[in-house]
Design an enzyme around this catalytic site. Structure first.
Site, PDB file in Angstrom:
ATOM      1  CB  CYS A  85     -12.060  -1.930  -3.604  1.00 39.76           C
ATOM      2  SG  CYS A  85     -11.161  -1.742  -5.040  1.00 39.76           S
ATOM      3  CD  GLU A  86     -12.865   4.986  -5.784  1.00 43.08           C
ATOM      4  OE1 GLU A  86     -12.019   5.646  -6.439  1.00 43.08           O
ATOM      5  OE2 GLU A  86     -13.899   5.640  -5.090  1.00 43.08           O
ATOM      6  CG  HIS A  87      -9.819   0.838  -8.166  1.00 42.81           C
ATOM      7  ND1 HIS A  87      -8.797   0.933  -7.429  1.00 42.81           N
ATOM      8  CD2 HIS A  87     -10.025   2.150  -8.093  1.00 42.81           C
ATOM      9  CE1 HIS A  87      -8.122   2.114  -7.084  1.00 42.81           C
ATOM     10  NE2 HIS A  87      -9.036   2.653  -7.693  1.00 42.81           N
ATOM     11  CG  HIS A  88     -11.196  -4.561  -8.933  1.00 40.20           C
ATOM     12  ND1 HIS A  88     -10.141  -4.141  -8.134  1.00 40.20           N
ATOM     13  CD2 HIS A  88     -10.830  -4.976 -10.069  1.00 40.20           C
ATOM     14  CE1 HIS A  88      -9.112  -4.093  -9.165  1.00 40.20           C
ATOM     15  NE2 HIS A  88      -9.624  -4.541 -10.280  1.00 40.20           N
ATOM     16  CD  GLN A 126      -6.290  -0.038   3.759  1.00 39.47           C
ATOM     17  OE1 GLN A 126      -6.411  -0.972   3.197  1.00 39.47           O
ATOM     18  NE2 GLN A 126      -5.210   0.043   4.676  1.00 39.47           N
ATOM     19  CG  HIS A 154      -7.803  -4.334  -0.146  1.00 38.68           C
ATOM     20  ND1 HIS A 154      -8.611  -2.962  -0.464  1.00 38.68           N
ATOM     21  CD2 HIS A 154      -7.133  -3.757   0.828  1.00 38.68           C
ATOM     22  CE1 HIS A 154      -8.042  -2.097   0.214  1.00 38.68           C
ATOM     23  NE2 HIS A 154      -7.330  -2.264   1.197  1.00 38.68           N
ATOM     24  CB  CYS A 156      -9.419  -6.179  -5.625  1.00 34.29           C
ATOM     25  SG  CYS A 156      -8.661  -5.131  -4.666  1.00 34.29           S
TER      26      CYS A 156
END
Length: 195
Positions: A85-88, A126, A154, A156
């Protein structure tokens, strides 16, 4: 572009210090290099052409089985994938299910998981991953329709924040004839029941 392992190792060492750890203690001494090696594997798809595995197509009418023309969807279920995941920068993993309605060209079934692997091996969300898989197949084959269903857990969501350990996320990307509700529903039913 290759992953800069040296830089990742140095940054990981700094991260360990920033969280109050001693990067020289026995259990952590090799961690920066391990993280660098893992990063090279996890992000191996950055810069690669996801359409390349689809470049070797087979003619339906002039290929090895011209008497066997597909009239319906080709479905490959339960393709295992993992991404970050590119956010976390936490992993998410699950199954991809791909369906396409062949035109004149088909592709060996082993090519479809390779497309998934290349696109998943980069920082992702995703929703975009499913769209990229669908776009790659739709633009590389003369498919009349493409459907991609991703079902993933996920970290996260499961390990931080709300900590919903049993939840998964399902996304759907559809192109062409398989974007039509009736045909899309039929394919999703086939994926779900293992027919």
């Amino acid at each position: 572009m290759a992953v800069d392992r040296e830089r990742i190792a140095a940054l990981t060492r700094e991260l360990l210090i920033a969280i109050g750890e001693d990067p020289e203690r026995p259990g952590l001494r090799q961690t920066p290099q391990r993280v660098a090696d893992a990063s090279a594997e996890m992000f191996a798809g950055v810069g690669l052409d996801a359409a390349e595995p689809l470049s070797h197509t087979i003619s339906v009418t002039h290929g090895p089985a011209p008497d066997t023309l597909p009239s319906g969807a080709v479905i490959l279920r339960d393709i295992r994938f993992r991404s970050t995941c590119e956010h976390h920068l936490l992993p998410f993993a699950g199954h991809a299910h791909i369906a396409y309605l062949p035109g004149e060209q088909v592709v060996g079934l082993g090519a479809l998981p390779k497309v998934v692997d290349i696109l998943a091996a980069r920082p992702q969300v995703q929703e975009r991953l499913g769209e990229q898989i669908a776009d790659t197949i739709a633009s590389s084959l003369d498919a009349r329709g493409v459907l991609v269903v991703l079902d993933a857990a996920h970290q996260c969501v499961t390990m931080r924040g709300s900590r919903q350990v049993d939840s998964t996320t399902v996304t759907i990307a559809a192109r062409g004839e398989l974007a039509e509700p009736v045909q899309r529903a039929e394919i999703i039913a086939l994926i779900g029941r293992g027919a």
